[in-house]
Scaffold this active site. Sequence first.
Site, PDB file in Angstrom:
ATOM      1  CG  ASP A   2      -0.452  -0.435   2.443  1.00  0.00           C
ATOM      2  OD1 ASP A   2       0.683  -0.006   2.718  1.00  0.00           O
ATOM      3  OD2 ASP A   2      -1.114  -1.185   3.185  1.00  0.00           O
ATOM      4  CE  LYS A   4      -6.772  -0.384   3.951  1.00  0.00           C
ATOM      5  NZ  LYS A   4      -6.570  -0.868   5.298  1.00  0.00           N
ATOM      6  CG  MET A  49      -4.078   6.531  11.018  1.00  0.00           C
ATOM      7  SD  MET A  49      -5.123   5.050  11.013  1.00  0.00           S
ATOM      8  CE  MET A  49      -5.071   4.562  12.734  1.00  0.00           C
TER       9      MET A  49
HETATM   10  N1  SAH Z   1       1.273   0.154  10.816  1.00  0.00           N
HETATM   11  C1  SAH Z   1       1.767   1.500  10.740  1.00  0.00           C
HETATM   12  C2  SAH Z   1       0.696   2.520  11.037  1.00  0.00           C
HETATM   13  C3  SAH Z   1      -0.401   2.542  10.034  1.00  0.00           C
HETATM   14  S1  SAH Z   1      -1.622   3.742  10.370  1.00  0.00           S
HETATM   15  C4  SAH Z   1       2.963   1.660  11.681  1.00  0.00           C
HETATM   16  O1  SAH Z   1       3.247   0.761  12.491  1.00  0.00           O
HETATM   17  O2  SAH Z   1       3.666   2.653  11.564  1.00  0.00           O
HETATM   18  C5  SAH Z   1      -1.067   5.056   9.349  1.00  0.00           C
HETATM   19  C6  SAH Z   1      -0.566   6.179  10.203  1.00  0.00           C
HETATM   20  O3  SAH Z   1       0.741   5.893  10.637  1.00  0.00           O
HETATM   21  C7  SAH Z   1      -0.437   7.502   9.487  1.00  0.00           C
HETATM   22  O4  SAH Z   1      -1.674   8.189   9.456  1.00  0.00           O
HETATM   23  C8  SAH Z   1       0.540   8.215  10.373  1.00  0.00           C
HETATM   24  O5  SAH Z   1      -0.052   8.708  11.540  1.00  0.00           O
HETATM   25  C9  SAH Z   1       1.457   7.088  10.782  1.00  0.00           C
HETATM   26  N2  SAH Z   1       2.634   7.005   9.929  1.00  0.00           N
HETATM   27  C10 SAH Z   1       3.001   6.008   9.114  1.00  0.00           C
HETATM   28  N3  SAH Z   1       4.175   6.273   8.529  1.00  0.00           N
HETATM   29  C11 SAH Z   1       4.574   7.458   9.002  1.00  0.00           C
HETATM   30  C12 SAH Z   1       5.717   8.263   8.803  1.00  0.00           C
HETATM   31  N4  SAH Z   1       6.688   7.895   7.966  1.00  0.00           N
HETATM   32  N5  SAH Z   1       5.794   9.428   9.476  1.00  0.00           N
HETATM   33  C13 SAH Z   1       4.826   9.808  10.318  1.00  0.00           C
HETATM   34  N6  SAH Z   1       3.731   9.098  10.534  1.00  0.00           N
HETATM   35  C14 SAH Z   1       3.602   7.927   9.903  1.00  0.00           C
END
Ligand code: SAH
Length: 509
Positions: free
Chosen positions: A39, A61, A176
């Site tokens: 994704d 997504k 998020m």
């Molecule tokens: N499984 C992922 C989270 C998925 S939910 C994890 O463990 O990181 C998606 C959210 O993750 C985004 O809305 C944001 O809040 C956060 N996110 C993911 N990658 C990010 C990044 N590189 N920098 C900041 N926030 C991030």
Amino acid sequence: MRDTGVGRVYLVGAGPGDPGLLTVRGLQCLREADALVYDRLANDRLLAEARPDAERIYVGKEPDAHTLTQDEICQLLVRLGLEGKTVCRLKGGDPFVFGRGGEEALALLEVGVPFEIVPGVTSAIAAAAYAGIPVTHRGVATSFAAITGHEDPTKGESSIRWDRLATGVDTLVFLMGVGNLPHIVENLVANGRPAGTPVALVRWGTTPKQRVVTGTLADIVERVAAARLKSPALIVVGEVVALREQLKWFDQRPLFGKRVVVTRSREQASALTEKLEALGASVTEAPTIRIEDLADYAEVDSALRQLATYDWVVFTSVNAVQHVRRRLDVLGLDARAFGGVQLCAIGPATGDALRQFGLRPELVPERFVAESVVEAFAEHDLAGKRVLLPRALEARELIPEKLAERGAHVDVVPVYRTVADERSADMLKQLVASGEVDVLTFTASSTVHNFVKLVGEEAAHALPAEVVCASIGPVTSRTAEEYGLTVAVEASEHTIDGLADALAAWQQA
Ligand code: SAH
């Protein structure tokens, strides 16, 4: 590809963005997979690690436009698994931290497709770390929580126990949550978290696009609005945020945020790309040249068959060494063909290429300019000596002339040719036209000639003044200037390291 039986699905955490933060196990699964399901938050560089013939399926997504629903994603994994495929389901961060990995695993379980979970580095910790914020710190924070910020504030009943969370946990990390920031702040303050508590938003953490906005619960909403910061971002609340002032490191590197184009050939780009990325640059490889074989090797072969009759062989590039080596191999010869011939390698990389061939050069002038090559030969009598110079078909440096002035008989023999790499034309035109580039790097005159050829003279002339040209040395700079390009950065040591150092020094000046 297996064609019988049930396959296997790996639910792999891709890490937070920096491709270096994928686990070793994750990389193994990625390389093994018949099909890749990924994704938006999975880095493109990782996709390049999959087998070329692996099926690549993007399931999107985007915040507003779901390419496939979660249910459809589960069904897709089930179908691929039942078809007998080894599937790598690549998910941003960790698959079980707001990744819906649990639902995917349950769907596979239900139909009996075996699965494995490969945990990933979650953005909840890593994006904070890349912003210089430790989620725990002795004496400051002894607990942290990762919380969804996605709850609809209008739905009334919240499943988040704000009354307990607001003051019960030291560091709060919301994922998020950008769209809901005012609601989150309001809930925390209403439930007793002091308005002076430091807050940071980290957008695209661990990537060259990382941006950080800091403030307190009292003013963060305004500050984020003023900075127009959007998702994906992490919201970090707690006293640990104040440590960023001292611990920030990732976005402090000399070339951080700079968009740099590497124009070397694809085979040779990586050394420069790695150096520039380590300095924080966001690098695009757009090779302007391609190294090609000659149509006819008769001249080369005849020179190589009588290699031992020369007094000197002068190599002006790694490519020249590699092509001579290949050609000797075709002729059934090896390094012994050099006999007692003395060797000159221009630049340390060319010297290293010879050493890899088991040959130790007598002379390694550092600088790729005719004067320094001639200077290097100062202690050697060249009168009547036979010198072989294998090099590119279209080279036009002064070295042969200068050596001839010292009395040498110089045989210039082309061993390869450089041609424009048309595959980069569209990308380069688009980069130049959009202004989405800060620095163009040129590591040889041929990269300049072909850059101009690919983007067109007019576009090259019209390069905005903010675009900086960086060159490996005076010969390359002169070529660029002949086309009207302004070279703002020139390496003083004419090597890839020297070029990267010069760019770092230029940014820090
Ligand atoms: N499984 C992922 C989270 C998925 S939910 C994890 O463990 O990181 C998606 C959210 O993750 C985004 O809305 C944001 O809040 C956060 N996110 C993911 N990658 C990010 C990044 N590189 N920098 C900041 N926030 C991030």
